[in-house]
Design a protein around this motif. Structure first.
Motif, PDB file in Angstrom:
ATOM      1  N   ILE A  77       4.740  -6.906  26.415  1.00  0.00           N
ATOM      2  CA  ILE A  77       4.666  -5.865  27.452  1.00  0.00           C
ATOM      3  C   ILE A  77       5.117  -6.427  28.794  1.00  0.00           C
ATOM      4  N   ASP A  78       4.699  -7.636  29.116  1.00  0.00           N
ATOM      5  CA  ASP A  78       5.095  -8.228  30.393  1.00  0.00           C
ATOM      6  C   ASP A  78       6.606  -8.472  30.430  1.00  0.00           C
ATOM      7  N   GLU A  79       7.186  -8.914  29.332  1.00  0.00           N
ATOM      8  CA  GLU A  79       8.642  -9.124  29.269  1.00  0.00           C
ATOM      9  C   GLU A  79       9.384  -7.802  29.507  1.00  0.00           C
ATOM     10  N   ILE A  80       8.915  -6.740  28.890  1.00  0.00           N
ATOM     11  CA  ILE A  80       9.558  -5.427  29.063  1.00  0.00           C
ATOM     12  C   ILE A  80       9.387  -4.953  30.501  1.00  0.00           C
ATOM     13  N   ARG A  81       8.208  -5.124  31.065  1.00  0.00           N
ATOM     14  CA  ARG A  81       7.958  -4.745  32.463  1.00  0.00           C
ATOM     15  C   ARG A  81       8.933  -5.458  33.395  1.00  0.00           C
ATOM     16  N   VAL A  82       9.088  -6.757  33.184  1.00  0.00           N
ATOM     17  CA  VAL A  82       9.975  -7.560  34.023  1.00  0.00           C
ATOM     18  C   VAL A  82      11.419  -7.079  33.885  1.00  0.00           C
ATOM     19  N   LYS A  83      11.883  -6.877  32.668  1.00  0.00           N
ATOM     20  CA  LYS A  83      13.264  -6.449  32.443  1.00  0.00           C
ATOM     21  C   LYS A  83      13.540  -5.083  33.075  1.00  0.00           C
ATOM     22  N   ALA A 144       1.268  -1.442  32.901  1.00  0.00           N
ATOM     23  CA  ALA A 144       1.999  -2.572  33.479  1.00  0.00           C
ATOM     24  C   ALA A 144       2.962  -2.122  34.581  1.00  0.00           C
ATOM     25  N   LEU A 145       3.553  -0.946  34.421  1.00  0.00           N
ATOM     26  CA  LEU A 145       4.513  -0.442  35.410  1.00  0.00           C
ATOM     27  C   LEU A 145       3.873   0.455  36.471  1.00  0.00           C
ATOM     28  N   LYS A 146       2.571   0.623  36.406  1.00  0.00           N
ATOM     29  CA  LYS A 146       1.876   1.498  37.351  1.00  0.00           C
ATOM     30  C   LYS A 146       2.148   1.148  38.814  1.00  0.00           C
ATOM     31  N   PRO A 147       2.154  -0.134  39.194  1.00  0.00           N
ATOM     32  CA  PRO A 147       2.458  -0.448  40.600  1.00  0.00           C
ATOM     33  C   PRO A 147       3.848   0.036  41.033  1.00  0.00           C
ATOM     34  N   VAL A 148       4.842  -0.093  40.177  1.00  0.00           N
ATOM     35  CA  VAL A 148       6.189   0.367  40.504  1.00  0.00           C
ATOM     36  C   VAL A 148       6.205   1.891  40.600  1.00  0.00           C
ATOM     37  N   VAL A 149       5.607   2.530  39.625  1.00  0.00           N
ATOM     38  CA  VAL A 149       5.564   3.993  39.599  1.00  0.00           C
ATOM     39  C   VAL A 149       4.863   4.534  40.848  1.00  0.00           C
ATOM     40  N   LYS A 150       3.741   3.915  41.212  1.00  0.00           N
ATOM     41  CA  LYS A 150       2.993   4.387  42.378  1.00  0.00           C
ATOM     42  C   LYS A 150       3.723   4.112  43.690  1.00  0.00           C
ATOM     43  N   THR A 151       4.271   2.908  43.856  1.00  0.00           N
ATOM     44  CA  THR A 151       4.922   2.583  45.128  1.00  0.00           C
ATOM     45  C   THR A 151       6.203   3.391  45.331  1.00  0.00           C
ATOM     46  N   TRP A 152       6.840   3.824  44.258  1.00  0.00           N
ATOM     47  CA  TRP A 152       8.046   4.637  44.372  1.00  0.00           C
ATOM     48  C   TRP A 152       7.742   6.132  44.246  1.00  0.00           C
ATOM     49  N   ALA A 153       6.470   6.496  44.196  1.00  0.00           N
ATOM     50  CA  ALA A 153       6.039   7.902  44.125  1.00  0.00           C
ATOM     51  C   ALA A 153       6.720   8.639  42.966  1.00  0.00           C
ATOM     52  N   LEU A 154       6.729   7.990  41.817  1.00  0.00           N
ATOM     53  CA  LEU A 154       7.289   8.594  40.611  1.00  0.00           C
ATOM     54  C   LEU A 154       6.176   9.241  39.809  1.00  0.00           C
TER      55      LEU A 154
END
Length: 181
Positions: A77-83, A144-154
């Motif tokens: 999961i972390d590898e996919i998050r990073v990619k 795992a992607l929640k921080p990206v989703v939240k900071t980009w208001a997705l």
């Protein structure tokens, strides 16, 4: 119209109009920074009449460990998050001309995007995965992607995990190339 197909994890993605697909993993831009930077396969621009454009950031895998298989599942999961995150960031950086290489290789429709009104979807396609196995991977990747989703208001629906059949239904892969279950 020129089209492009991308073969990853024994799946044929596309064909897509060449100007709607940015094969970021094979790009010159990524080639200049790839040491120590993992990246997803490609970016796909999807536009529907009357809707904002959406860039799909796509990673393909031929298998996935089960959640009970620790620490392998968490590492996966972390590898996919990073990619996915790196492809998203490099795509945005390319669009903002932060790297000199993509000016000519980033397709014109990507260059013309109004980023304020563009949405993004992080997509993992796992070939040969049974549909009932997708939910735990979906839940873990969404978290795992929640921080990206939240900071980009997705919207929360911006993280998607598909198997080969669901990817074919979404028009991502050529159905004839999918692996039967």
């Amino acid at each position: 119209m020129t089209t492009v197909k991308i073969i990853e994890s024994e799946l044929t993605f596309g064909p897509y109009p060449a100007d709607q697909c940015f094969y970021i993993e094979k790009s010159k831009c990524y080639g200049k920074i790839e040491e120590g930077v993992q990246i997803a396969e490609f970016l796909l621009l999807r536009q529907k009449a009357g809707a904002h454009p959406v860039i799909w950031i796509i990673e393909a895998k031929s298998s996935s460990p089960r959640p009970q298989t620790q620490p392998n599942f968490d590492q996966f999961i972390d590898e996919i998050r990073v990619k996915l995150s790196n492809a998203f960031l490099l795509g945005i950086a390319a669009r903002l001309n932060r790297h000199s290489a993509p000016v000519n290789e980033l397709p014109a429709p990507f260059q013309a995007l109004d980023l304020q009104h563009t949405s993004f979807r992080f997509v993992l396609v796992i070939n040969g995965h049974k549909e009932e196995w997708l939910a735990p991977v979906q839940d873990a990747l969404s978290l795992a992607l929640k921080p990206v989703v939240k900071t980009w208001a997705l919207p929360p629906s911006s993280v998607v995990v598909l198997n080969h059949d669901l990817a074919a239904q979404q028009g991502l892969v050529t159905p004839a190339t999918t692996t039967p279950e």
